[in-house]
Design an enzyme around this catalytic site. Structure first.
Site, mmCIF file in Angstrom:
data_model
loop_
_atom_site.group_PDB
_atom_site.id
_atom_site.type_symbol
_atom_site.label_atom_id
_atom_site.label_comp_id
_atom_site.label_asym_id
_atom_site.label_seq_id
_atom_site.Cartn_x
_atom_site.Cartn_y
_atom_site.Cartn_z
ATOM 1 N N ASP A 1 -1.352 8.003 -2.944
ATOM 2 C CA ASP A 1 -2.231 9.064 -2.841
ATOM 3 C C ASP A 1 -1.285 10.360 -2.531
ATOM 4 O OD1 ASP A 1 -1.654 8.449 0.017
ATOM 5 O OD2 ASP A 1 -3.540 8.192 0.753
ATOM 6 N N SER A 2 -0.138 10.216 -2.468
ATOM 7 C CA SER A 2 1.053 11.268 -2.503
ATOM 8 C C SER A 2 0.551 12.070 -3.312
ATOM 9 C CB SER A 2 2.513 10.688 -2.443
ATOM 10 O OG SER A 2 2.512 9.685 -3.490
ATOM 11 N N ASP B 1 -3.199 3.057 -4.470
ATOM 12 C CA ASP B 1 -3.745 3.477 -3.158
ATOM 13 C C ASP B 1 -5.382 3.586 -2.976
ATOM 14 O OD1 ASP B 1 -1.890 3.642 -0.936
ATOM 15 O OD2 ASP B 1 -0.895 5.675 -1.604
ATOM 16 N N LYS C 1 -3.579 -0.691 -2.175
ATOM 17 C CA LYS C 1 -2.979 -0.643 -0.905
ATOM 18 C C LYS C 1 -3.981 0.191 0.124
ATOM 19 C CE LYS C 1 0.670 2.348 -0.462
ATOM 20 N NZ LYS C 1 0.390 3.522 0.532
ATOM 21 N N GLU D 1 -4.008 1.913 4.194
ATOM 22 C CA GLU D 1 -3.281 2.176 5.592
ATOM 23 C C GLU D 1 -3.882 1.468 6.630
ATOM 24 O OE1 GLU D 1 -2.785 6.275 5.872
ATOM 25 O OE2 GLU D 1 -1.598 6.551 3.916
ATOM 26 N N GLU E 1 6.426 2.303 6.766
ATOM 27 C CA GLU E 1 7.023 3.726 6.358
ATOM 28 C C GLU E 1 7.430 4.453 7.547
ATOM 29 O OE1 GLU E 1 4.280 6.227 4.199
ATOM 30 O OE2 GLU E 1 5.350 8.020 4.466
#
Ligand code: KIV
Length: 275
Positions: free
Chosen positions: A56-57, A95, A124, A126, A193
């Site tokens: 999602d960067s 993501d 993925k 968070e 991270e």
């Protein structure tokens, strides 16, 4: 003959969860990178990358937002579809964007869309302890999951900025506890991270599943970087852990090859990239 049988006997068969587990066991570093389109997907595959993340960067490097929060599921599906078309060997991870996994049912529905429409092989998310139930639910439906701990960019407004996590002992202990709980719930990979290198080493040693780091020191089982940082395309201040691999090279392919080679040979990250 089935395609998967042909691939199994290919000189460099596609990477899967078992490949990543074997790499951890053998001490072979995993080289991972982000990609957002088909052309770069083919390039990073040719460069020898093992894992590709449609992160999602993309909200920051493609869409120009300040954070990853505005990225939608549809955005990730769009880019994932393009990346999947360009890849042969690397394992494709996607993501789950902000608030697309707030409940178990929502997480399952959206993970299925990332896999069926986007072509992702792993999702993925968070998560800390609060996501254990979600990971357990996805894993119980045989969905491969990566749990992202440490700096969680989707929480930037709650945390108050992009900063190193786990510096204090209590926070470090909590992160280890969360990582173990997520592994026990069925996470197949853990991504760390922006944490102190010593904590990255400790968590990696304590877990059985592969651990991929970004700004988590040299001792994780693998490294991941944002492609645009590797190619020095990202504007503005660069994170301490990133490295411009274009220096001394005149093609993007050579730069990504150098990144893979430095990860595999333990040359990257150096002390100057660590916290
Ligand atoms: O979105 C992303 O690119 C990521 C990496 C920074 C690991 O999550």
């Amino acid at each position: 003959m089935y395609k998967h049988l042909q691939e199994r006997y290919a000189p460099r068969p596609p990477v899967n969860v078992a490949t990543l587990e074997r790499m951890k066991a053998d001490g072979e570093k995993i080289a991972a990178i982000t990609a957002y389109d088909s052309s770069f997907a083919t390039l990073v595959d040719d460069a020898g990358v093992d894992v590709v993340l449609v992160g999602d960067s993309l909200g920051m490097v493609i869409q120009g937002h300040d954070t990853t929060v505005p990225v939608t599921l549809q955005d990730v599906i769009y880019h994932c579809k393009a990346v999947a078309k360009g890849l042969y060997r690397p394992f494709l991870m996607a993501d789950m964007p902000f608030m697309t996994y707030a409940t178990r049912e929502q997480a399952l529905e959206n993970a299925v869309r990332l896999m069926q429409e986007g072509g992702a092989k792993m999702v993925k998310l968070e998560g800390g302890g609060g996501q254990v139930e979600i990971v357990d639910f996805l894993a119980s439906h045989d969905i491969a999951v990566c749990a992202h701990l440490g700096l969680k960019p989707q929480s930037v407004h709650k945390v108050g900025g992009f900063r190193v996590q786990g510096r204090e002992q209590a926070a470090a202990e909590q992160m280890l506890k969360d990582a173990k709980a997520l592994e026990a719930a069925g996470a197949d990979v853990v991504l760390l991270e922006c944490i102190p290198a010593a904590l990255g080493q400790h968590i990696t040693a304590e877990l059985h599943v592969p651990v991929i780091g970004i700004g988590a020191g040299p001792d994780t089982d693998g490294q991941i970087l944002v492609l645009y940082d590797v190619l020095d395309i990202t504007a503005g201040r660069k994170p301490k852990f990133s490295k411009n691999f274009m220096v001394g090279r005149d093609s993007a392919l050579d730069a990504v090859k150098a990144y893979v080679e430095e990860v595999k040979s333990h040359a990257y990250p150096g002390p100057e990239h660590c916290f």
